[in-house]
Design an enzyme around this catalytic site. Structure first.
Site, PDB file in Angstrom:
ATOM      1  N   CYS A  19     134.688 -10.846  -1.427  1.00  0.00           N
ATOM      2  CA  CYS A  19     134.728 -12.050  -2.266  1.00  0.00           C
ATOM      3  C   CYS A  19     133.309 -12.601  -2.464  1.00  0.00           C
ATOM      4  O   CYS A  19     132.933 -12.985  -3.570  1.00  0.00           O
ATOM      5  CB  CYS A  19     135.620 -13.114  -1.625  1.00  0.00           C
ATOM      6  SG  CYS A  19     137.325 -12.569  -1.401  1.00  0.00           S
ATOM      7  N   CYS A  77     136.003 -13.545   2.170  1.00  0.00           N
ATOM      8  CA  CYS A  77     135.663 -12.280   2.825  1.00  0.00           C
ATOM      9  C   CYS A  77     134.382 -11.698   2.218  1.00  0.00           C
ATOM     10  O   CYS A  77     133.869 -12.198   1.225  1.00  0.00           O
ATOM     11  CB  CYS A  77     136.820 -11.285   2.671  1.00  0.00           C
ATOM     12  SG  CYS A  77     137.106 -10.777   0.961  1.00  0.00           S
TER      13      CYS A  77
END
Length: 77
Positions: free
Chosen positions: A13, A10
């Site tokens: 991340c 994501c």
């Protein structure tokens, strides 16, 4: 030193990986940076919320993006 970024890929991340890479460059240290996306591997660390950062097997943060200052503290001890 081995630094693992735990997460699904994501935006948070990816931002965490970017911050860790900047901190490693700033500190001038040699570190292997690995992105871990396998949920079984993530859960094995006891992490339920990503992103998370693991330094040499020790979970340093989970569920939020660390600051560059935090990462520098973890890798320069």
């Amino acid at each position: 030193m081995k630094i693992e970024i735990l997460g699904s890929g994501c935006a948070k991340c990816n931002k965490t990986k970017e911050i860790v890479e900047k901190a490693v460059d700033q500190a001038g240290i040699a570190a292997e940076i690995v992105k871990v996306q396998d949920m079984d591997s993530i859960l094995a660390y006891g992490v339920m919320i990503t992103p998370a950062v693991v330094v040499d097997g020790d979970v340093k943060i989970a569920g939020k993006v660390p600051s560059i200052e935090d990462v520098l503290k973890w890798i320069t001890k």
